[in-house]
Design a protein around this motif. Structure first.
Motif, PDB file in Angstrom:
ATOM      1  N   ASP A 278      71.298  81.380  39.063  1.00  0.00           N
ATOM      2  CA  ASP A 278      72.750  81.401  38.863  1.00  0.00           C
ATOM      3  C   ASP A 278      73.472  80.763  40.052  1.00  0.00           C
ATOM      4  OD1 ASP A 278      72.466  82.674  36.455  1.00  0.00           O
ATOM      5  OD2 ASP A 278      73.057  84.651  37.188  1.00  0.00           O
ATOM      6  N   ILE A 279      73.010  81.112  41.252  1.00  0.00           N
ATOM      7  CA  ILE A 279      73.624  80.561  42.459  1.00  0.00           C
ATOM      8  C   ILE A 279      73.508  79.040  42.466  1.00  0.00           C
ATOM      9  CG2 ILE A 279      73.456  80.438  44.982  1.00  0.00           C
ATOM     10  CD1 ILE A 279      72.470  83.374  44.871  1.00  0.00           C
ATOM     11  N   LEU A 280      72.301  78.556  42.178  1.00  0.00           N
ATOM     12  CA  LEU A 280      72.069  77.111  42.198  1.00  0.00           C
ATOM     13  C   LEU A 280      72.866  76.397  41.106  1.00  0.00           C
ATOM     14  CD1 LEU A 280      68.245  77.245  42.889  1.00  0.00           C
ATOM     15  CD2 LEU A 280      69.985  76.356  44.442  1.00  0.00           C
ATOM     16  N   ALA A 281      73.092  77.069  39.997  1.00  0.00           N
ATOM     17  CA  ALA A 281      73.899  76.474  38.930  1.00  0.00           C
ATOM     18  C   ALA A 281      75.375  76.456  39.290  1.00  0.00           C
ATOM     19  CB  ALA A 281      73.691  77.253  37.632  1.00  0.00           C
TER      20      ALA A 281
ATOM     21  N   ALA B  10      73.105  81.160  51.774  1.00  0.00           N
ATOM     22  CA  ALA B  10      72.869  79.819  52.290  1.00  0.00           C
ATOM     23  C   ALA B  10      71.927  79.081  51.353  1.00  0.00           C
ATOM     24  CB  ALA B  10      72.278  79.874  53.697  1.00  0.00           C
ATOM     25  N   ILE B  11      72.253  77.836  51.042  1.00  0.00           N
ATOM     26  CA  ILE B  11      71.418  77.017  50.168  1.00  0.00           C
ATOM     27  C   ILE B  11      71.228  75.664  50.822  1.00  0.00           C
ATOM     28  CG2 ILE B  11      71.077  76.133  47.837  1.00  0.00           C
ATOM     29  CD1 ILE B  11      73.998  78.423  48.354  1.00  0.00           C
ATOM     30  N   GLY B  12      69.977  75.275  51.014  1.00  0.00           N
ATOM     31  CA  GLY B  12      69.662  73.961  51.551  1.00  0.00           C
ATOM     32  C   GLY B  12      69.036  73.098  50.476  1.00  0.00           C
TER      33      GLY B  12
ATOM     34  N   LEU C  38      68.202  80.010  50.262  1.00  0.00           N
ATOM     35  CA  LEU C  38      67.359  79.249  49.349  1.00  0.00           C
ATOM     36  C   LEU C  38      67.175  77.819  49.830  1.00  0.00           C
ATOM     37  CD1 LEU C  38      69.128  80.247  45.987  1.00  0.00           C
ATOM     38  CD2 LEU C  38      66.969  81.202  46.854  1.00  0.00           C
ATOM     39  N   ARG C  39      66.048  77.247  49.404  1.00  0.00           N
ATOM     40  CA  ARG C  39      65.857  75.794  49.508  1.00  0.00           C
ATOM     41  C   ARG C  39      65.607  75.268  48.107  1.00  0.00           C
ATOM     42  NH1 ARG C  39      61.739  71.831  50.032  1.00  0.00           N
ATOM     43  NH2 ARG C  39      60.034  73.358  50.067  1.00  0.00           N
ATOM     44  N   ALA C  40      66.309  74.223  47.728  1.00  0.00           N
ATOM     45  CA  ALA C  40      66.144  73.613  46.411  1.00  0.00           C
ATOM     46  C   ALA C  40      65.728  72.158  46.586  1.00  0.00           C
ATOM     47  CB  ALA C  40      67.449  73.692  45.615  1.00  0.00           C
TER      48      ALA C  40
END
Length: 373
Positions: free
Chosen positions: A32-35, A91-93, A122-124
């Motif tokens: 959900d966060i990444l979306a 935090a998202i990288g 997260l790392r995506a």
């Protein structure tokens, strides 16, 4: 974790400029966060670090940096966390581990210094994500977890609510690119006509101080008329836009536009940033940046400032605003201290011919000449 984001969420929202009330998107998983992130920043990030600050579960700030980040870049986050009363950070990288991990680690250290809980990190990359805070192979396998932001319910909800996530930052930059084709030719002709009128009036003037006083008075009137036109849903003609571009070269006229600034002025300054002949664009692009920044859109502000500084690296207003945006300062530091027009008159004194120097330099450029004219 469960996070509420209130669309349309700006890149950051200070307490003095709250986001408009709207339905929440509830985020309950890393997917959900990444979306949601592309709708938070306005485009799908790559090679980026994104930090989302929450106050008791509600997103109150979102900031993004290109990777890799220079040492000390994230130090300003600590002050921002305190100012926005952030209690939790996500935090998202985006990118390979060698560029993302050091940045996420630094963001977590800053959060720890500020007493802010890290709800998720997260790392995506390449359609998979990894969590830095989860060590359970059952939910966070070493090979990563596949995800598809486009098929998420969050993406569907955001689309229904009219939110847009552009494919990448370059697409956002193109929304401020100079117009081309017949529109550019028409603006070039209008600029040539406006410049010719001003040159002729200058040549005929017997008292340059008096000419400057009249020029400023007329320019200030044109600024107010242009703002009113856009507030009413209208658009400036090519000649009106070109003449306003000349007017804004004078600091006194530009600064009055600054003192009148409202969030709703974004549309006017964006239109002028694109339509004006490039050498006349830095004042309009800087005013666009101010309007975007004060409305919470620091990413649009940054892109506008990059446009201004690419044309004129020494343009002081753009440099001032870029420093503020890059250091995550609140727009309240400028908005709440803006002088009134009367205070500008007191500070700058009576109009005199020296005020025309920036415009004179631009008028010497022959780019406005239309081939065949």
């Amino acid at each position: 974790m469960t996070t509420n984001t209130s669309p349309p969420p700006p890149p950051f929202t200070s307490p003095s400029t709250p986001a408009s009330p709207s339905p929440f998107l509830t985020l309950t998983s890393p997917s959900d966060i990444l979306a949601a992130v592309p709708y938070l920043v306005g485009f799908h990030p790559s090679e980026s670090l994104v930090a989302v600050g929450l106050e008791h579960g509600k997103a109150v700030m979102v900031v993004r940096w290109d990777l890799p980040i220079p040492p000390g870049t994230l130090d300003a986050l600590e002050t921002m966390f305190k100012r926005e009363k952030v209690t939790e950070m996500v935090a998202i990288g985006y990118g390979p581990g060698e560029s993302v991990t050091p940045a996420v680690d630094e963001a977590r250290r800053v959060a720890a210094r500020a007493g802010v809980r890290v709800g998720e990190a997260l790392r995506a990359h390449a359609g998979r994500y990894w969590s830095y805070v989860c060590t359970l192979p059952s939910c966070c396998p070493a090979q990563g977890t596949p995800y598809d932001p486009g098929s998420s319910r969050i993406a569907a909800e955001a689309t229904v609510r009219g939110l847009v996530a552009l494919p990448d930052r370059e697409t956002l930059e193109r929304t401020l690119a100079p117009v081309t084709g017949p529109v550019r030719l028409a603006m070039r002709r209008a600029t040539s006509d406006a410049a010719g009128e001003v040159k002729a009036a200058l040549a005929a003037a017997t008292n340059l101080d008096a000419f400057t006083r009249g020029f400023v008075a007329e320019g200030l009137a044109r600024v107010r008329k242009a703002l009113a036109t856009h507030e009413q849903g209208g658009r400036l003609t090519d000649l009106e836009a070109a003449r306003l571009g000349l007017d804004l070269a004078l600091v006194r006229i530009r600064d009055e536009a600054w003192t009148l600034m409202q969030d709703s002025h974004v549309a006017l300054w964006k239109d002028l940033t694109r339509r004006l002949e490039p050498r006349f664009a830095p004042p309009a692009a800087s005013l666009l940046a101010m309007a975007a920044w004060r409305s919470g859109d620091s990413i649009l502000a940054t892109v506008a400032l990059e446009r201004a500084l690419a044309i004129d690296p020494g343009y002081s207003m753009a440099n001032l605003l870029m420093h503020a945006v890059q250091n995550l300062l609140s727009p309240a530091i400028l908005r709440d201290r803006m002088p009134t027009p009367a205070e500008l008159d007191t500070a700058m004194g009576a109009a005199h011919a020296g005020w025309l120097l920036p415009l004179s330099g631009l008028l010497l450029d022959d780019e406005t000449t239309i081939p065949g004219d």
